[in-house]
Design a protein around this motif. Sequence first.
Motif, PDB file in Angstrom:
ATOM      1  N   MET A 108       0.267 -29.925  33.387  1.00  0.00           N
ATOM      2  CA  MET A 108       0.351 -28.810  32.407  1.00  0.00           C
ATOM      3  C   MET A 108       0.477 -27.792  32.987  1.00  0.00           C
ATOM      4  SD  MET A 108       1.120 -28.723  29.146  1.00  0.00           S
ATOM      5  CE  MET A 108       0.275 -29.829  28.019  1.00  0.00           C
ATOM      6  N   ARG A 109       1.562 -27.005  32.697  1.00  0.00           N
ATOM      7  CA  ARG A 109       1.471 -25.509  32.887  1.00  0.00           C
ATOM      8  C   ARG A 109       2.135 -24.779  31.562  1.00  0.00           C
ATOM      9  NH1 ARG A 109       1.905 -22.055  37.316  1.00  0.00           N
ATOM     10  NH2 ARG A 109       3.160 -20.152  36.928  1.00  0.00           N
ATOM     11  N   LEU A 110       1.244 -23.806  31.103  1.00  0.00           N
ATOM     12  CA  LEU A 110       1.681 -23.051  29.900  1.00  0.00           C
ATOM     13  C   LEU A 110       1.586 -21.667  30.504  1.00  0.00           C
ATOM     14  CD1 LEU A 110      -0.846 -24.766  27.639  1.00  0.00           C
ATOM     15  CD2 LEU A 110       1.538 -25.089  27.553  1.00  0.00           C
ATOM     16  N   GLU A 111       2.628 -21.077  30.197  1.00  0.00           N
ATOM     17  CA  GLU A 111       3.107 -19.511  30.615  1.00  0.00           C
ATOM     18  C   GLU A 111       3.385 -18.825  29.217  1.00  0.00           C
ATOM     19  OE1 GLU A 111       6.309 -19.130  33.102  1.00  0.00           O
ATOM     20  OE2 GLU A 111       5.788 -20.850  34.607  1.00  0.00           O
ATOM     21  N   PHE A 112       2.582 -17.777  28.998  1.00  0.00           N
ATOM     22  CA  PHE A 112       2.578 -16.914  27.624  1.00  0.00           C
ATOM     23  C   PHE A 112       3.093 -15.736  28.188  1.00  0.00           C
ATOM     24  CE2 PHE A 112      -0.933 -19.994  27.533  1.00  0.00           C
ATOM     25  CZ  PHE A 112      -0.768 -20.321  26.204  1.00  0.00           C
ATOM     26  N   HIS A 113       4.257 -15.235  27.425  1.00  0.00           N
ATOM     27  CA  HIS A 113       5.056 -14.022  27.918  1.00  0.00           C
ATOM     28  C   HIS A 113       5.398 -13.123  26.811  1.00  0.00           C
ATOM     29  CE1 HIS A 113       6.335 -15.957  32.044  1.00  0.00           C
ATOM     30  NE2 HIS A 113       6.605 -16.833  31.227  1.00  0.00           N
ATOM     31  N   ASP A 114       5.000 -11.885  27.035  1.00  0.00           N
ATOM     32  CA  ASP A 114       5.374 -11.039  25.914  1.00  0.00           C
ATOM     33  C   ASP A 114       6.636 -10.675  25.679  1.00  0.00           C
ATOM     34  OD1 ASP A 114       4.655  -8.967  23.913  1.00  0.00           O
ATOM     35  OD2 ASP A 114       4.682  -7.565  25.301  1.00  0.00           O
ATOM     36  N   GLU A 115       7.235 -10.910  24.519  1.00  0.00           N
ATOM     37  CA  GLU A 115       8.493 -10.606  23.928  1.00  0.00           C
ATOM     38  C   GLU A 115       8.710  -9.662  22.724  1.00  0.00           C
ATOM     39  OE1 GLU A 115      11.588 -12.067  25.124  1.00  0.00           O
ATOM     40  OE2 GLU A 115      10.562 -13.029  26.580  1.00  0.00           O
ATOM     41  N   GLY A 116       8.133  -8.304  23.199  1.00  0.00           N
ATOM     42  CA  GLY A 116       8.271  -7.376  22.194  1.00  0.00           C
ATOM     43  C   GLY A 116       7.614  -7.727  20.881  1.00  0.00           C
ATOM     44  N   GLY A 117       6.173  -8.211  21.060  1.00  0.00           N
ATOM     45  CA  GLY A 117       5.352  -8.507  19.779  1.00  0.00           C
ATOM     46  C   GLY A 117       5.393  -9.772  19.491  1.00  0.00           C
ATOM     47  N   LYS A 118       6.352 -10.661  19.886  1.00  0.00           N
ATOM     48  CA  LYS A 118       6.501 -12.099  19.675  1.00  0.00           C
ATOM     49  C   LYS A 118       6.168 -12.624  21.347  1.00  0.00           C
ATOM     50  CE  LYS A 118      10.163 -12.080  16.591  1.00  0.00           C
ATOM     51  NZ  LYS A 118      11.422 -12.739  16.082  1.00  0.00           N
ATOM     52  N   THR A 119       5.961 -14.045  21.348  1.00  0.00           N
ATOM     53  CA  THR A 119       5.442 -14.497  22.688  1.00  0.00           C
ATOM     54  C   THR A 119       6.591 -15.648  22.735  1.00  0.00           C
ATOM     55  OG1 THR A 119       3.105 -14.263  21.884  1.00  0.00           O
ATOM     56  CG2 THR A 119       3.808 -16.024  23.501  1.00  0.00           C
ATOM     57  N   ARG A 120       7.008 -15.703  24.116  1.00  0.00           N
ATOM     58  CA  ARG A 120       7.915 -16.844  24.627  1.00  0.00           C
ATOM     59  C   ARG A 120       6.768 -17.585  25.334  1.00  0.00           C
ATOM     60  NH1 ARG A 120      10.244 -16.755  29.751  1.00  0.00           N
ATOM     61  NH2 ARG A 120      10.182 -14.555  29.665  1.00  0.00           N
ATOM     62  N   LEU A 121       6.783 -18.848  24.982  1.00  0.00           N
ATOM     63  CA  LEU A 121       5.681 -19.774  25.732  1.00  0.00           C
ATOM     64  C   LEU A 121       6.705 -20.696  26.522  1.00  0.00           C
ATOM     65  CD1 LEU A 121       3.096 -21.324  26.070  1.00  0.00           C
ATOM     66  CD2 LEU A 121       3.765 -23.079  24.284  1.00  0.00           C
TER      67      LEU A 121
END
Length: 153
Positions: A108-121
């Motif tokens: 399992m790999r979970l990446e959490f990316h900042d999208e201007g106050g939202k999160t792209r998982l």
Amino acid sequence: MADSPATNELVITRIFNAPRELVYRAFVDPDQIAQWFGPVGFSVPRDTVEVDARVGGYQRLVMVSDDDPTMRSPVNATFTEVVENELLVGTEEVEGIPGFEGIAQMYMRLEFHDEGGKTRLVLRQGPFTEKMENMTREGWSSSFTKLDALLAH
């Protein structure tokens, strides 16, 4: 016809309307995991959840069918990479999956990316047979609907 071999990788990208730190926390905080993890129709009793979010640490929980509490699916994960608020990587052993005998082992790999106050998982998990990949995709989609509701509070 036999199911294809377990070679498929499940990849799901999802935007959550919450800051990255809050979405990451929902994956490592036992109280929150118990509120959202598992597809609709399953719950995770809080007393089954343990998390030690560090390299060599673990995430353990048990999904329980709401209709048949004897139907239980333990999940035991070991973290191999952890970057707070950015990345969770590990291996998992899952039991009690409908239509699957024994213990399923996967990564399992979970990446959490900042999208201007939202999160792209970005979630990557596998290997799966085609059938298991489809079931797992539906399960995550259902779980993420519950996570959306939790993050909205």
